[in-house]
Design a protein around this motif. Structure first.
Motif, mmCIF file in Angstrom:
data_model
loop_
_atom_site.group_PDB
_atom_site.id
_atom_site.type_symbol
_atom_site.label_atom_id
_atom_site.label_comp_id
_atom_site.label_asym_id
_atom_site.label_seq_id
_atom_site.Cartn_x
_atom_site.Cartn_y
_atom_site.Cartn_z
ATOM 1 N N SER A 1 -4.892 6.249 -4.684
ATOM 2 C CA SER A 1 -3.937 7.235 -4.175
ATOM 3 C C SER A 1 -3.929 8.502 -5.029
ATOM 4 O O SER A 1 -3.764 9.608 -4.493
ATOM 5 C CB SER A 1 -2.527 6.635 -4.122
ATOM 6 N N ASP A 2 -4.100 8.344 -6.343
ATOM 7 C CA ASP A 2 -4.182 9.521 -7.215
ATOM 8 C C ASP A 2 -5.256 10.487 -6.737
ATOM 9 O O ASP A 2 -5.094 11.698 -6.805
ATOM 10 C CB ASP A 2 -4.495 9.121 -8.657
ATOM 11 N N GLN B 1 4.764 9.507 -9.768
ATOM 12 C CA GLN B 1 4.319 9.581 -11.154
ATOM 13 C C GLN B 1 3.677 10.948 -11.419
ATOM 14 O O GLN B 1 3.882 11.539 -12.471
ATOM 15 C CB GLN B 1 3.321 8.468 -11.490
ATOM 16 N N ARG B 2 2.930 11.455 -10.445
ATOM 17 C CA ARG B 2 2.321 12.769 -10.626
ATOM 18 C C ARG B 2 3.355 13.883 -10.537
ATOM 19 O O ARG B 2 3.231 14.896 -11.230
ATOM 20 C CB ARG B 2 1.195 12.974 -9.617
ATOM 21 N N ALA B 3 4.369 13.707 -9.714
ATOM 22 C CA ALA B 3 5.438 14.709 -9.642
ATOM 23 C C ALA B 3 6.262 14.693 -10.929
ATOM 24 O O ALA B 3 6.794 15.715 -11.345
ATOM 25 C CB ALA B 3 6.324 14.439 -8.432
ATOM 26 N N ASN B 4 6.368 13.523 -11.556
ATOM 27 C CA ASN B 4 6.997 13.346 -12.863
ATOM 28 C C ASN B 4 8.420 13.907 -12.927
ATOM 29 O O ASN B 4 8.757 14.635 -13.851
ATOM 30 C CB ASN B 4 6.109 13.945 -13.956
ATOM 31 N N ALA C 1 0.843 -1.204 0.000
ATOM 32 C CA ALA C 1 0.000 0.000 0.000
ATOM 33 C C ALA C 1 0.878 1.255 0.000
ATOM 34 O O ALA C 1 0.589 2.222 -0.710
ATOM 35 C CB ALA C 1 -0.932 -0.002 1.213
ATOM 36 N N THR C 2 1.960 1.218 0.757
ATOM 37 C CA THR C 2 2.884 2.354 0.803
ATOM 38 C C THR C 2 3.551 2.555 -0.553
ATOM 39 O O THR C 2 3.680 3.691 -1.029
ATOM 40 C CB THR C 2 3.944 2.129 1.902
ATOM 41 N N VAL C 3 3.970 1.473 -1.180
ATOM 42 C CA VAL C 3 4.606 1.574 -2.498
ATOM 43 C C VAL C 3 3.609 2.129 -3.517
ATOM 44 O O VAL C 3 3.959 2.994 -4.330
ATOM 45 C CB VAL C 3 5.166 0.205 -2.948
ATOM 46 N N ALA C 4 2.366 1.662 -3.496
ATOM 47 C CA ALA C 4 1.358 2.166 -4.439
ATOM 48 C C ALA C 4 1.155 3.666 -4.269
ATOM 49 O O ALA C 4 1.109 4.412 -5.256
ATOM 50 C CB ALA C 4 0.039 1.420 -4.261
ATOM 51 N N ALA C 5 1.057 4.120 -3.028
ATOM 52 C CA ALA C 5 0.893 5.558 -2.775
ATOM 53 C C ALA C 5 2.126 6.325 -3.235
ATOM 54 O O ALA C 5 2.020 7.383 -3.856
ATOM 55 C CB ALA C 5 0.620 5.804 -1.294
ATOM 56 N N ALA C 6 3.304 5.784 -2.947
ATOM 57 C CA ALA C 6 4.546 6.456 -3.341
ATOM 58 C C ALA C 6 4.668 6.547 -4.858
ATOM 59 O O ALA C 6 5.047 7.597 -5.398
ATOM 60 C CB ALA C 6 5.751 5.718 -2.756
ATOM 61 N N PHE D 1 -2.219 13.466 -1.449
ATOM 62 C CA PHE D 1 -1.710 14.698 -2.076
ATOM 63 C C PHE D 1 -2.547 15.032 -3.311
ATOM 64 O O PHE D 1 -2.051 15.094 -4.429
ATOM 65 C CB PHE D 1 -0.227 14.597 -2.421
ATOM 66 N N LYS D 2 -3.833 15.280 -3.075
ATOM 67 C CA LYS D 2 -4.805 15.476 -4.160
ATOM 68 C C LYS D 2 -4.430 16.615 -5.116
ATOM 69 O O LYS D 2 -4.834 16.598 -6.261
ATOM 70 C CB LYS D 2 -6.186 15.762 -3.582
#
Length: 181
Positions: free
Chosen positions: A166-167, A95-98, A85-90, A171-172
């Protein structure tokens, strides 16, 4: 990681080196999937995978030393659930920070946004195809599999869903910056 462990044991190359070579191959595959050479994507994937590959090997020794493989099944399952779960959130966050991405996470990102209309679930499932193929080939070559257990199956089944969740919830304010340049 399970495919990396099995490939490492099959070809008798240290895990860190196996993961590095694996990362280089996926980096090249990412270039093919985007349809042109992206210098930034190519070198950032390599910059990420070089230390990461050897950190994974080092953490394997650490977890062995701490005794995680000898822990009871319920403790190992709880650690798997928390870790995955932590890895998925990370992964969702970075990916969003890109900025820099591991080649495997970049692969799921490319698949997700270039070919699968933004589906994190399908992107993750398809990005797991190379590791699953490697595990099957490793099994056919050696007659056994290592490092395949509850966590492997849980990741295959849920990682994309957790990333998609998580997306929307972690950190919406971070948004995907889809860029295949």
């Amino acid at each position: 990681m399970a495919s990396g462990v099995n490939l490492s044991q099959w070809v008798h190359i240290p895990l860190g080196t196996t993961l590095l070579i694996y990362g280089i191959v996926i980096t090249i595959m990412n270039q093919i999937l985007i349809g042109h050479f992206s210098r930034w994507r190519f070198f950032s994937n390599l910059l990420f995978v070089l230390p990461f590959s050897y950190f994974v090997e080092w953490f394997t020794y650490l977890w062995d030393w701490v005794g995680v493989p000898d822990a009871s099944l319920p403790i190992r399952i709880i650690l798997d659930l928390i870790g995955l779960a932590t890895v998925a959130a990370a992964v969702s966050i970075y990916q969003r920070a890109n900025i820099l991405m591991h080649p495997n996470d970049d692969l799921s990102y490319i698949l997700r946004f270039k070919y699968l209309k933004g589906s994190a679930i399908w992107g993750q499932w398809l990005s797991y195809s190379p590791p699953v193929i490697i595990m099957v080939i490793s099994y056919l070559a050696t007659g056994h599999l290592s490092a395949v257990g509850f966590g492997t199956f849980w990741a295959l089944a849920t990682q994309g869903g957790f990333m998609q969740w998580s997306d929307a919830h972690v950190f919406k304010r971070l948004k995907h910056h889809v860029n295949f340049g």
